[in-house]
Design an enzyme around this catalytic site. Sequence first.
Site, PDB file in Angstrom:
ATOM      1  N   ASN A  65      47.247 -45.167  31.158  1.00 12.40           N
ATOM      2  CA  ASN A  65      47.153 -46.117  30.346  1.00 12.40           C
ATOM      3  C   ASN A  65      48.125 -46.787  29.961  1.00 12.40           C
ATOM      4  O   ASN A  65      48.413 -46.924  28.451  1.00 12.40           O
ATOM      5  CB  ASN A  65      45.910 -45.882  29.062  1.00 12.40           C
ATOM      6  CG  ASN A  65      45.353 -47.010  28.587  1.00 12.40           C
ATOM      7  OD1 ASN A  65      45.497 -47.140  27.221  1.00 12.40           O
ATOM      8  ND2 ASN A  65      45.061 -48.001  29.382  1.00 12.40           N
ATOM      9  N   GLY A 111      55.410 -49.692  25.815  1.00 13.74           N
ATOM     10  CA  GLY A 111      56.260 -48.365  25.268  1.00 13.74           C
ATOM     11  C   GLY A 111      56.586 -47.377  26.539  1.00 13.74           C
ATOM     12  O   GLY A 111      57.462 -46.708  26.482  1.00 13.74           O
ATOM     13  N   HIS A 112      55.327 -47.066  27.448  1.00 16.35           N
ATOM     14  CA  HIS A 112      55.652 -46.282  28.439  1.00 16.35           C
ATOM     15  C   HIS A 112      56.741 -46.718  29.414  1.00 16.35           C
ATOM     16  O   HIS A 112      57.642 -46.019  29.922  1.00 16.35           O
ATOM     17  CB  HIS A 112      54.377 -46.022  29.175  1.00 16.35           C
ATOM     18  CG  HIS A 112      53.546 -45.307  28.481  1.00 16.35           C
ATOM     19  ND1 HIS A 112      52.320 -45.881  28.107  1.00 16.35           N
ATOM     20  CD2 HIS A 112      53.307 -43.979  28.003  1.00 16.35           C
ATOM     21  CE1 HIS A 112      51.382 -45.065  27.582  1.00 16.35           C
ATOM     22  NE2 HIS A 112      52.137 -43.906  27.508  1.00 16.35           N
ATOM     23  N   GLN A 145      44.951 -30.360  25.241  1.00 14.48           N
ATOM     24  CA  GLN A 145      45.523 -31.053  23.937  1.00 14.48           C
ATOM     25  C   GLN A 145      44.461 -31.887  22.955  1.00 14.48           C
ATOM     26  O   GLN A 145      45.012 -32.421  21.828  1.00 14.48           O
ATOM     27  CB  GLN A 145      46.840 -31.789  24.062  1.00 14.48           C
ATOM     28  CG  GLN A 145      46.651 -33.020  24.908  1.00 14.48           C
ATOM     29  CD  GLN A 145      48.033 -33.553  25.080  1.00 14.48           C
ATOM     30  OE1 GLN A 145      48.596 -33.290  26.175  1.00 14.48           O
ATOM     31  NE2 GLN A 145      48.521 -34.766  24.397  1.00 14.48           N
ATOM     32  N   GLY A 156      59.081 -40.492  24.007  1.00 20.72           N
ATOM     33  CA  GLY A 156      59.312 -41.503  22.751  1.00 20.72           C
ATOM     34  C   GLY A 156      59.256 -40.723  21.503  1.00 20.72           C
ATOM     35  O   GLY A 156      58.604 -40.046  21.097  1.00 20.72           O
ATOM     36  N   LYS A 159      57.882 -42.201  19.063  1.00 26.74           N
ATOM     37  CA  LYS A 159      56.590 -42.683  18.289  1.00 26.74           C
ATOM     38  C   LYS A 159      56.118 -41.337  17.879  1.00 26.74           C
ATOM     39  O   LYS A 159      55.504 -41.054  16.835  1.00 26.74           O
ATOM     40  CB  LYS A 159      55.915 -43.463  19.191  1.00 26.74           C
ATOM     41  CG  LYS A 159      54.560 -43.518  19.136  1.00 26.74           C
ATOM     42  CD  LYS A 159      54.073 -44.338  17.888  1.00 26.74           C
ATOM     43  CE  LYS A 159      52.270 -44.354  17.649  1.00 26.74           C
ATOM     44  NZ  LYS A 159      51.570 -42.910  17.385  1.00 26.74           N
ATOM     45  N   ASP A 160      55.933 -40.309  18.969  1.00 26.36           N
ATOM     46  CA  ASP A 160      55.282 -39.176  18.663  1.00 26.36           C
ATOM     47  C   ASP A 160      56.521 -37.933  18.334  1.00 26.36           C
ATOM     48  O   ASP A 160      56.789 -37.167  19.129  1.00 26.36           O
ATOM     49  CB  ASP A 160      54.580 -38.806  20.136  1.00 26.36           C
ATOM     50  CG  ASP A 160      53.587 -39.545  20.387  1.00 26.36           C
ATOM     51  OD1 ASP A 160      52.698 -39.627  19.551  1.00 26.36           O
ATOM     52  OD2 ASP A 160      53.481 -40.015  21.627  1.00 26.36           O
ATOM     53  N   GLN A 194      55.938 -34.374  18.365  1.00 29.12           N
ATOM     54  CA  GLN A 194      55.816 -33.857  19.708  1.00 29.12           C
ATOM     55  C   GLN A 194      57.261 -33.872  20.371  1.00 29.12           C
ATOM     56  O   GLN A 194      57.647 -32.851  21.145  1.00 29.12           O
ATOM     57  CB  GLN A 194      55.039 -34.973  20.651  1.00 29.12           C
ATOM     58  CG  GLN A 194      55.056 -34.635  22.084  1.00 29.12           C
ATOM     59  CD  GLN A 194      54.208 -35.574  22.860  1.00 29.12           C
ATOM     60  OE1 GLN A 194      52.865 -35.309  22.828  1.00 29.12           O
ATOM     61  NE2 GLN A 194      54.525 -36.530  23.336  1.00 29.12           N
TER      62      GLN A 194
HETATM   63  O1  PAF Z   1      52.659 -37.987  25.017  1.00 28.50           O
HETATM   64  C1  PAF Z   1      51.765 -37.867  25.700  1.00 28.50           C
HETATM   65  O2  PAF Z   1      51.325 -38.758  26.515  1.00 28.50           O
HETATM   66  C2  PAF Z   1      51.331 -36.453  25.982  1.00 28.50           C
HETATM   67  O3  PAF Z   1      51.165 -35.710  24.858  1.00 28.50           O
HETATM   68  C3  PAF Z   1      52.269 -35.681  27.175  1.00 28.50           C
HETATM   69  C4  PAF Z   1      53.583 -35.424  26.720  1.00 28.50           C
HETATM   70  C5  PAF Z   1      52.027 -36.655  28.287  1.00 28.50           C
HETATM   71  C6  PAF Z   1      51.526 -34.414  27.188  1.00 28.50           C
HETATM   72  O4  PAF Z   1      50.255 -34.431  27.840  1.00 28.50           O
END
Ligand code: PAF
Length: 284
Positions: free
Chosen positions: A32, A36-37, A61, A149, A151-152, A155
């Site tokens: 999706n 940003g990606h 997750q 990113g 943003k997370d 993470q």
């Molecule tokens: O940031 C994400 O989209 C997910 O957490 C990742 C890093 C692809 C792991 O599933």
Amino acid sequence: MLIIRSLPELRAHVEAWRGQGLRIGFVPTMGNLHAGHHALVDAARAHCQRVVVSSFVNPSQFGPTEDYARYPRTPEADAEGLRARRCDLLFLPEVATMYPFGLERRVRIRVPGLDDVLEGAHRPGHFDGVATVVARLFGMVQPDLAVFGRKDYQQLQVIRRLTADLAMPVEILPAETVREADGLAMSSRNQYLDPEQRKRAALLFATLQDMRRSRVAGCAREVVESRAANALGQQGFAVDYAVVRRADLSEPASMDESGLVALVAARRGATRLFDNLDLDPAPG
Ligand code: PAF
């Protein structure tokens, strides 16, 4: 662009590139894809001769009450966007490829100290799922560099600790958050917002900017945090947290420390938004 579903095929391509001395950049995603990606792909491209993107909606997750089934899946549009960004290989593994021993029996990775605070406190098990799938993806792709990113933010810290603690030979490159014109950080979940929620969602970034201004004005941490929580609460958000932390998410001893980050998470309706901002004023 190659579209690959199997691990042996992925390995064959990556090994061939490595044999030619090419540096391999990697962008893990759950699909999706949005601007940003695409910015993450551009960042990988700027440092590497080959770019691999994975798209895998990772069940481990998502919590039991979260949106795994309804998470948006748009493979055709994703592939089209990636071709335009000159991605070399799109990896689309199945659940059985990622978890060959089954989801229940998977090896799990925990990142203590980071996995149960802030986002982790509100989403138990989430970062175990992220750390586990990213470790597996790194084992499969074997990239020289991987882009995540800001943003997370939490993470990103989890992945940094994961790679450092397990001595993974992968450079982690953070990429700036891409924002809509009103400041809302781009996220796949923004599409769940109705027009009224979407309008108000920009308040998260406005609140973070206000936290930065209050810090520059010399306010105490408690004041900065409670003012932010009140501002969001008054606008109808249920606030999960509005805090100032060090870059590694530990609590700062003083607001004079450099490298502080403001982080907020709040819910409106069924949608949960979170964002963060570096508190050091931009240079110049
Ligand atoms: O940031 C994400 O989209 C997910 O957490 C990742 C890093 C692809 C792991 O599933």
